[in-house]
Design a protein around this motif. Structure first.
Motif, mmCIF file in Angstrom:
data_model
loop_
_atom_site.group_PDB
_atom_site.id
_atom_site.type_symbol
_atom_site.label_atom_id
_atom_site.label_comp_id
_atom_site.label_asym_id
_atom_site.label_seq_id
_atom_site.Cartn_x
_atom_site.Cartn_y
_atom_site.Cartn_z
ATOM 1 N N GLU A 1 0.843 -1.206 0.000
ATOM 2 C CA GLU A 1 0.000 0.000 0.000
ATOM 3 C C GLU A 1 0.871 1.246 0.000
ATOM 4 O O GLU A 1 0.466 2.301 0.467
ATOM 5 C CB GLU A 1 -0.909 -0.013 1.234
ATOM 6 C CG GLU A 1 -1.765 -1.268 1.308
ATOM 7 C CD GLU A 1 -2.660 -1.334 2.535
ATOM 8 O OE1 GLU A 1 -3.805 -1.784 2.404
ATOM 9 O OE2 GLU A 1 -2.201 -0.927 3.625
ATOM 10 N N ARG A 2 2.076 1.109 -0.543
ATOM 11 C CA ARG A 2 3.015 2.235 -0.490
ATOM 12 C C ARG A 2 2.575 3.397 -1.364
ATOM 13 O O ARG A 2 2.832 4.543 -1.062
ATOM 14 C CB ARG A 2 4.403 1.755 -0.915
ATOM 15 C CG ARG A 2 5.055 0.906 0.153
ATOM 16 C CD ARG A 2 6.378 0.377 -0.289
ATOM 17 N NE ARG A 2 6.238 -0.774 -1.158
ATOM 18 C CZ ARG A 2 7.253 -1.554 -1.514
ATOM 19 N NH1 ARG A 2 8.461 -1.277 -1.108
ATOM 20 N NH2 ARG A 2 7.062 -2.591 -2.279
ATOM 21 N N ASP A 3 1.964 3.093 -2.495
ATOM 22 C CA ASP A 3 1.587 4.122 -3.472
ATOM 23 C C ASP A 3 0.151 3.836 -3.928
ATOM 24 O O ASP A 3 -0.405 2.794 -3.583
ATOM 25 C CB ASP A 3 2.596 4.090 -4.631
ATOM 26 C CG ASP A 3 3.982 4.600 -4.185
ATOM 27 O OD1 ASP A 3 4.063 5.768 -3.766
ATOM 28 O OD2 ASP A 3 4.939 3.825 -4.232
ATOM 29 N N PRO A 4 -0.473 4.761 -4.700
ATOM 30 C CA PRO A 4 -1.915 4.603 -5.002
ATOM 31 C C PRO A 4 -2.273 3.305 -5.712
ATOM 32 O O PRO A 4 -3.373 2.780 -5.513
ATOM 33 C CB PRO A 4 -2.223 5.799 -5.903
ATOM 34 C CG PRO A 4 -1.152 6.788 -5.637
ATOM 35 C CD PRO A 4 0.060 6.031 -5.222
ATOM 36 N N ILE A 5 -1.395 2.785 -6.579
ATOM 37 C CA ILE A 5 -1.681 1.481 -7.179
ATOM 38 C C ILE A 5 -1.227 0.425 -6.171
ATOM 39 O O ILE A 5 -0.068 0.409 -5.751
ATOM 40 C CB ILE A 5 -0.936 1.305 -8.527
ATOM 41 C CG1 ILE A 5 -1.412 2.340 -9.550
ATOM 42 C CG2 ILE A 5 -1.119 -0.114 -9.065
ATOM 43 C CD1 ILE A 5 -2.846 2.215 -10.019
ATOM 44 N N ARG A 6 -2.137 -0.416 -5.766
ATOM 45 C CA ARG A 6 -1.815 -1.481 -4.805
ATOM 46 C C ARG A 6 -1.200 -2.659 -5.553
ATOM 47 O O ARG A 6 -1.478 -2.853 -6.750
ATOM 48 C CB ARG A 6 -3.074 -1.956 -4.086
ATOM 49 C CG ARG A 6 -3.861 -0.847 -3.424
ATOM 50 C CD ARG A 6 -3.041 -0.170 -2.346
ATOM 51 N NE ARG A 6 -3.879 0.618 -1.470
ATOM 52 C CZ ARG A 6 -3.646 1.889 -1.134
ATOM 53 N NH1 ARG A 6 -2.590 2.512 -1.628
ATOM 54 N NH2 ARG A 6 -4.446 2.517 -0.308
ATOM 55 N N ALA A 7 -0.405 -3.458 -4.852
ATOM 56 C CA ALA A 7 0.246 -4.592 -5.522
ATOM 57 C C ALA A 7 0.242 -5.806 -4.608
ATOM 58 O O ALA A 7 0.533 -5.693 -3.418
ATOM 59 C CB ALA A 7 1.672 -4.227 -5.883
#
Ligand code: COA
Length: 290
Positions: free
Chosen positions: A77-83
């Motif tokens: 959840e580090r950046d807007p696109i989740r991975a």
């Protein structure tokens, strides 16, 4: 099999590392590919980094009877696109619905995000089918390339050097122009723990790579193929280990150039996405996450 899904704790790292190593080794050996993780200890180190990270949602599946860990999953959840990933189930209990439960838990958590992405080993029909059933769409095929380019250094008008904090803003806007979303927090992680590299010409950042010798964490972008070639030629003179990165195979000329430089093709990987997706026209390398 009855399981409980609970947050992962620091104390789970070694057992998750063992499952990670053995789970990937089983599928890799079955298909004749080299192991992703060379040992359980190295896998445990990577897993521990995710468990400790405040912006990574880390979960394990524990068996009801004895609490034994049988699988785990991560959502960055580090950046807007989740991975999502890695997700691994103990080979002894695969194909009993545990992977699906861990994926659903991660997707529930990601609900409302702009997008969720992952890369899967393209020959792995189990993971491909599971992700497709859960709503992921296959977007692009990559190959892991590894090796040290053999050509002479890039021309002198290029400056290829380790990325510094002062480059962050420019790298963030280059990434934003190419992909339409930021990935700055992850790049900051790479700056804190490794040696990201930038390629500069005419006082402008043209390309960067986050983790040149480790394809698992090596996302990067470049305005043109020429910029990426300069980046690779410069990076190999700074990084002592062989370079490794995920190359989109539709970049046929760049793929051929890498092969002519002596790089080897290691394994195919597929990018899969849910939600927002824009096909980038410039060159990019995903990490194993997106
Ligand atoms: C991939 C992995 C996580 C899946 O976990 P799992 O617990 O074995 O999977 P599940 O039993 O929950 O679900 C598998 C689903 O895929 C389906 N599936 C599996 N193989 C299939 C095939 N060849 N064709 C069609 N569907 C298939 C199953 O039917 C099931 O679907 P369902 O839930 O609708 O019944 C697990 O196999 C694993 O850990 N593999 C090794 C590591 C790995 O590759 N991780 C993924 C990294 S990208």
């Amino acid at each position: 099999m009855d399981i409980t899904i609970r947050p992962a704790m620091d104390a789970d790292a070694d057992e998750c590392g063992r499952i990670c190593y053995e789970g990937f080794r089983a599928v890799n050996e079955r298909h004749g590919f080299p192991a992703i993780f060379p040992s359980a200890e190295i896998a445990a180190r990577r897993v521990a980094g995710f468990i400790r990270h405040p912006a990574v949602f880390a979960i394990v599946a524990a068996s009801h009877g004895d609490g034994r860990i049988v699988g785990f999953n991560f959502l960055s959840e580090r950046d807007p696109i989740r991975a999502i990933g890695p997700i691994v189930i103990d080979p002894a209990v695969q194909e009993r619905g545990i992977g699906r439960r861990l994926m659903e838990a991660a997707l529930d958590r990601a609900h409302g995000a702009r997008g969720v992405r992952l890369l899967q080993e393209a020959y792995n029909v189990q993971s491909l089918s599971l992700y497709a059933v859960l709503g992921f769409e296959a977007r692009e095929l990559f190959v892991v390339m590894a090796g040290a380019p053999t050509s002479t250094p890039p021309p002198p008008d290029w400056q290829i050097r380790p990325l510094t904090e002062a480059d962050m803003q420019e790298c963030a806007s280059l990434h934003g122009r190419i992909h339409g979303y930021p990935r700055t927090n992850e790049l900051r992680d790479a700056l804190a723990t490794g040696t990201p590299i930038v390629a500069i010409r005419g006082e402008r950042v043209r390309a960067y790579m986050a983790s040149p010798a480790n394809w698992l964490a090596n996302h990067g972008v470049g305005e043109t193929e020429e910029d990426v070639r300069a980046l690779l030629l410069g990076a190999t003179r700074i990084i002592k280990d062989p370079l490794s990165f995920l190359l989109p195979i539709r970049r046929a000329a760049l793929f051929r150039w890498c092969l002519a430089q002596g790089l080897r093709t290691i394994r195919p990987m597929m990018l899969m996405t849910i939600g927002e997706y824009r096909d980038p026209r410039e060159v990019y390398f995903p990490s194993v996450l997106y």
